[in-house]
Motif scaffolding. Structure first.
Motif, PDB file in Angstrom:
ATOM      1  N   ALA A  90      58.316 106.090   1.527  1.00  0.00           N
ATOM      2  CA  ALA A  90      57.965 105.300   0.341  1.00  0.00           C
ATOM      3  C   ALA A  90      59.229 104.760  -0.330  1.00  0.00           C
ATOM      4  CB  ALA A  90      57.154 106.149  -0.633  1.00  0.00           C
ATOM      5  N   LEU A  91      60.254 105.596  -0.421  1.00  0.00           N
ATOM      6  CA  LEU A  91      61.506 105.160  -1.044  1.00  0.00           C
ATOM      7  C   LEU A  91      62.237 104.145  -0.171  1.00  0.00           C
ATOM      8  CD1 LEU A  91      62.627 108.628  -2.399  1.00  0.00           C
ATOM      9  CD2 LEU A  91      62.103 106.610  -3.787  1.00  0.00           C
ATOM     10  N   GLU A  92      62.133 104.297   1.133  1.00  0.00           N
ATOM     11  CA  GLU A  92      62.741 103.328   2.051  1.00  0.00           C
ATOM     12  C   GLU A  92      62.107 101.950   1.861  1.00  0.00           C
ATOM     13  OE1 GLU A  92      63.526 102.773   6.882  1.00  0.00           O
ATOM     14  OE2 GLU A  92      62.178 104.322   6.144  1.00  0.00           O
ATOM     15  N   ILE A  93      60.795 101.918   1.691  1.00  0.00           N
ATOM     16  CA  ILE A  93      60.094 100.647   1.458  1.00  0.00           C
ATOM     17  C   ILE A  93      60.436 100.110   0.081  1.00  0.00           C
ATOM     18  CG2 ILE A  93      57.822  99.555   1.236  1.00  0.00           C
ATOM     19  CD1 ILE A  93      56.809 101.834   3.145  1.00  0.00           C
ATOM     20  N   GLY A  94      60.408 100.988  -0.924  1.00  0.00           N
ATOM     21  CA  GLY A  94      60.712 100.594  -2.299  1.00  0.00           C
ATOM     22  C   GLY A  94      59.532  99.942  -2.990  1.00  0.00           C
ATOM     23  N   ASP A  95      59.668  99.750  -4.293  1.00  0.00           N
ATOM     24  CA  ASP A  95      58.653  99.002  -5.040  1.00  0.00           C
ATOM     25  C   ASP A  95      58.665  97.560  -4.559  1.00  0.00           C
ATOM     26  OD1 ASP A  95      57.691 101.068  -6.600  1.00  0.00           O
ATOM     27  OD2 ASP A  95      59.133 100.728  -8.205  1.00  0.00           O
ATOM     28  N   ASN A  96      57.498  96.979  -4.425  1.00  0.00           N
ATOM     29  CA  ASN A  96      57.425  95.597  -3.963  1.00  0.00           C
ATOM     30  C   ASN A  96      56.285  94.880  -4.673  1.00  0.00           C
ATOM     31  OD1 ASN A  96      55.028  96.402  -2.563  1.00  0.00           O
ATOM     32  ND2 ASN A  96      56.293  97.096  -0.851  1.00  0.00           N
ATOM     33  N   GLU A  97      56.053  93.660  -4.284  1.00  0.00           N
ATOM     34  CA  GLU A  97      55.066  92.825  -4.952  1.00  0.00           C
ATOM     35  C   GLU A  97      53.730  92.812  -4.219  1.00  0.00           C
ATOM     36  OE1 GLU A  97      55.878  90.948  -7.961  1.00  0.00           O
ATOM     37  OE2 GLU A  97      57.392  92.508  -7.793  1.00  0.00           O
ATOM     38  N   GLN A  98      53.479  93.821  -3.418  1.00  0.00           N
ATOM     39  CA  GLN A  98      52.243  93.826  -2.646  1.00  0.00           C
ATOM     40  C   GLN A  98      51.023  93.940  -3.552  1.00  0.00           C
ATOM     41  OE1 GLN A  98      52.429  96.863   0.352  1.00  0.00           O
ATOM     42  NE2 GLN A  98      53.722  95.656   1.711  1.00  0.00           N
ATOM     43  N   GLU A  99      49.934  93.333  -3.101  1.00  0.00           N
ATOM     44  CA  GLU A  99      48.662  93.364  -3.827  1.00  0.00           C
ATOM     45  C   GLU A  99      48.216  94.796  -4.064  1.00  0.00           C
ATOM     46  OE1 GLU A  99      45.174  91.322  -5.414  1.00  0.00           O
ATOM     47  OE2 GLU A  99      47.136  90.590  -4.765  1.00  0.00           O
ATOM     48  N   GLY A 100      47.950  95.117  -5.321  1.00  0.00           N
ATOM     49  CA  GLY A 100      47.410  96.422  -5.661  1.00  0.00           C
ATOM     50  C   GLY A 100      48.414  97.548  -5.710  1.00  0.00           C
ATOM     51  N   SER A 101      49.719  97.244  -5.631  1.00  0.00           N
ATOM     52  CA  SER A 101      50.704  98.323  -5.643  1.00  0.00           C
ATOM     53  C   SER A 101      50.854  98.911  -7.038  1.00  0.00           C
ATOM     54  CB  SER A 101      52.058  97.818  -5.131  1.00  0.00           C
ATOM     55  OG  SER A 101      52.569  96.802  -5.972  1.00  0.00           O
ATOM     56  N   VAL A 102      51.106 100.217  -7.086  1.00  0.00           N
ATOM     57  CA  VAL A 102      51.312 100.920  -8.346  1.00  0.00           C
ATOM     58  C   VAL A 102      52.806 101.046  -8.590  1.00  0.00           C
ATOM     59  CG1 VAL A 102      50.947 103.094  -9.592  1.00  0.00           C
ATOM     60  CG2 VAL A 102      49.131 102.153  -8.150  1.00  0.00           C
ATOM     61  N   ILE A 103      53.242 100.637  -9.759  1.00  0.00           N
ATOM     62  CA  ILE A 103      54.664 100.625 -10.079  1.00  0.00           C
ATOM     63  C   ILE A 103      55.215 102.052 -10.063  1.00  0.00           C
ATOM     64  CG2 ILE A 103      56.361 100.031 -11.860  1.00  0.00           C
ATOM     65  CD1 ILE A 103      54.351  97.839 -12.770  1.00  0.00           C
ATOM     66  N   GLY A 104      56.296 102.256  -9.323  1.00  0.00           N
ATOM     67  CA  GLY A 104      56.960 103.555  -9.272  1.00  0.00           C
ATOM     68  C   GLY A 104      56.765 104.309  -7.975  1.00  0.00           C
ATOM     69  N   THR A 105      55.796 103.882  -7.150  1.00  0.00           N
ATOM     70  CA  THR A 105      55.542 104.628  -5.907  1.00  0.00           C
ATOM     71  C   THR A 105      56.670 104.452  -4.899  1.00  0.00           C
ATOM     72  OG1 THR A 105      54.251 102.781  -4.993  1.00  0.00           O
ATOM     73  CG2 THR A 105      53.040 104.524  -6.156  1.00  0.00           C
ATOM     74  N   GLY A 106      57.487 103.426  -5.075  1.00  0.00           N
ATOM     75  CA  GLY A 106      58.643 103.235  -4.206  1.00  0.00           C
ATOM     76  C   GLY A 106      59.941 103.496  -4.928  1.00  0.00           C
ATOM     77  N   SER A 107      59.867 104.093  -6.120  1.00  0.00           N
ATOM     78  CA  SER A 107      61.083 104.350  -6.901  1.00  0.00           C
ATOM     79  C   SER A 107      60.943 105.656  -7.686  1.00  0.00           C
ATOM     80  CB  SER A 107      61.383 103.160  -7.831  1.00  0.00           C
ATOM     81  OG  SER A 107      60.287 102.907  -8.712  1.00  0.00           O
ATOM     82  N   PHE A 108      60.818 105.560  -9.009  1.00  0.00           N
ATOM     83  CA  PHE A 108      60.952 106.747  -9.847  1.00  0.00           C
ATOM     84  C   PHE A 108      59.905 107.825  -9.564  1.00  0.00           C
ATOM     85  CE2 PHE A 108      58.676 103.494 -12.285  1.00  0.00           C
ATOM     86  CZ  PHE A 108      57.524 104.159 -12.697  1.00  0.00           C
ATOM     87  N   ALA A 109      58.648 107.439  -9.344  1.00  0.00           N
ATOM     88  CA  ALA A 109      57.614 108.454  -9.108  1.00  0.00           C
ATOM     89  C   ALA A 109      57.847 109.169  -7.784  1.00  0.00           C
ATOM     90  CB  ALA A 109      56.228 107.825  -9.141  1.00  0.00           C
ATOM     91  N   ALA A 110      58.269 108.414  -6.768  1.00  0.00           N
ATOM     92  CA  ALA A 110      58.552 109.034  -5.470  1.00  0.00           C
ATOM     93  C   ALA A 110      59.774 109.938  -5.553  1.00  0.00           C
ATOM     94  CB  ALA A 110      58.743 107.956  -4.410  1.00  0.00           C
ATOM     95  N   HIS A 111      60.823 109.489  -6.255  1.00  0.00           N
ATOM     96  CA  HIS A 111      61.998 110.348  -6.454  1.00  0.00           C
ATOM     97  C   HIS A 111      61.601 111.646  -7.143  1.00  0.00           C
ATOM     98  CE1 HIS A 111      65.260 107.916  -4.959  1.00  0.00           C
ATOM     99  NE2 HIS A 111      64.949 106.889  -5.732  1.00  0.00           N
ATOM    100  N   HIS A 112      60.800 111.537  -8.196  1.00  0.00           N
ATOM    101  CA  HIS A 112      60.412 112.732  -8.944  1.00  0.00           C
ATOM    102  C   HIS A 112      59.591 113.685  -8.071  1.00  0.00           C
ATOM    103  CE1 HIS A 112      59.254 115.281 -12.302  1.00  0.00           C
ATOM    104  NE2 HIS A 112      58.029 115.259 -11.806  1.00  0.00           N
TER     105      HIS A 112
END
Length: 353
Positions: free
Chosen positions: A293-315
């Motif tokens: 998830a972190l390798e992919i990172g946050d992106n502009e994909q349809e329906g994505s939840v903010i943080g799943t590729g950044s802070f929430a995944a890190h935590h």
């Protein structure tokens, strides 16, 4: 080029002022079509020099929106709901779009909803900025009918309507009718599941997401969101036996979705906790999925939840390392999440000092 803000409203006094305050400075006129308010909605609209019209509600959002568009005197229209508001400075983006090649403008809608880990924000792109002669079709989750190209425009709209139970209770019967009329269309099952999720009825949400999943072709723009939301629904309802099959079946299709790997890691934790003896060997996959998830990172994909590729995944990866005894690795992940001012990680860092 002149621009109208075009809205249909009912009993929106708690949020309408916020909406109009965010948008009035960008538009040349405000059209408010009221479908039966019994509160101060119309008085608030008049505070912003809106042109207010009454409309008899017929359980058809498309018809009501088309009536509102009929009242516009501008070449272009921007459509908002009372429980939405513009959250960025979009003057330049609006100007550029209105003076370029005619196209339907797709804006970023950020839906606020309650997830298992607290408030989450899901982003989608929807057609809300278009020539006024365009018209809607559909009784609910109505769509603009046009052969014009669709371009993303840098306008961010916040939406917290899924916290309003009254709105959901109004939408559900209309969506049920649409499902009866279009039994093979996964879209309406997907939309009614969102309403049930907002109402806290996770079993109904799960049922409709399961049906939607069985009907998708994977060519739909919202297909990834159905898969991800079904995984969250499986976690919420405890129907864990289905999750592994979905992960195995969808990894190729969802390879570039941080949300998919994030929710898959959450699912595995629930599955392992349900029966450590049977599923304990899957524990290392949790780390793998968060890293993906972190390798992919946050992106502009349809329906994505903010943080799943950044802070929430890190935590969450930090939590995984902490419970498996790798405290230094846990602190490293918490620090990375804290960079985003993510409060849970800031708290864990204090406690681990």
């Amino acid at each position: 080029m002149r621009l109208s803000l075009v809205m249909i409203v009912k009993n929106g006094e708690s949020t309408l002022r916020r909406c109009l305050e965010s948008a009035a400075k960008y538009v040349d006129e405000i059209i408010i079509v009221d479908t039966g308010s019994t509160d101060n909605t119309k008085l608030i609209a008049l505070d912003y020099q809106s042109r207010v019209f009454d409309y008899e509600w017929t359980n058809d959002f498309g018809a009501a929106r088309n009536y509102a568009l009929d009242k516009s005197t501008c070449e272009w229209s921007l459509v908002l709901d009372a429980d939405e508001y513009i959250s960025n400075d979009c003057r330049e983006a609006l100007t550029n779009h209105l003076h370029s090649v005619p196209a339907i403008g797709k804006v970023k809608l950020i839906d606020k909803f309650m997830g298992k880990d607290g408030i989450n924000h899901e982003q989608t792109y929807i057609s809300r900025l278009f020539p006024t002669n365009c018209r809607y079709t559909g009784r609910i989750h109505e769509q603009i009918v046009s052969d014009l190209p669709r371009h993303k425009v840098d306008i961010e709209i916040q939406h917290d309507g899924y916290f309003q139970k009254e709105k959901s209770s109004r939408n559900v019967p209309i969506l049920i009718d649409e499902i009866l009329d279009h039994p093979e269309d996964p879209y309406f099952h997907y939309q009614i599941a969102k309403e049930y999720r907002g109402m806290g009825n996770h079993e109904e949400a799960y049922s409709h997401l399961s049906t939607a999943y069985s009907k998708i072709t994977r060519r739909e723009g919202y297909a990834p969101s159905i898969i991800i939301n079904l995984m969250y629904s499986i976690i919420s309802t405890g129907h864990l036996e289905e999750g592994l099959h979905i992960i195995e079946s969808e990894q190729k299709f969802m390879w570039n979705s941080s949300d998919f790997y994030f929710v898959s890691a959450l699912f595995l934790l629930e599955l392992i906790n349900s029966n450590l003896e049977i599923y304990g060997e899957l524990l290392p996959l949790i780390e793998d999925y968060y890293l993906r998830a972190l390798e992919i990172g946050d992106n502009e994909q349809e329906g994505s939840v903010i943080g799943t590729g950044s802070f929430a995944a890190h935590h969450n990866l930090g939590v995984y390392y902490e419970v498996t005894g790798s405290i230094n690795k846990a602190q490293e992940q918490y620090r990375k999440a804290a960079f985003y001012n993510y409060e849970p990680s800031l708290e864990r860092l204090k406690e681990l000092k």
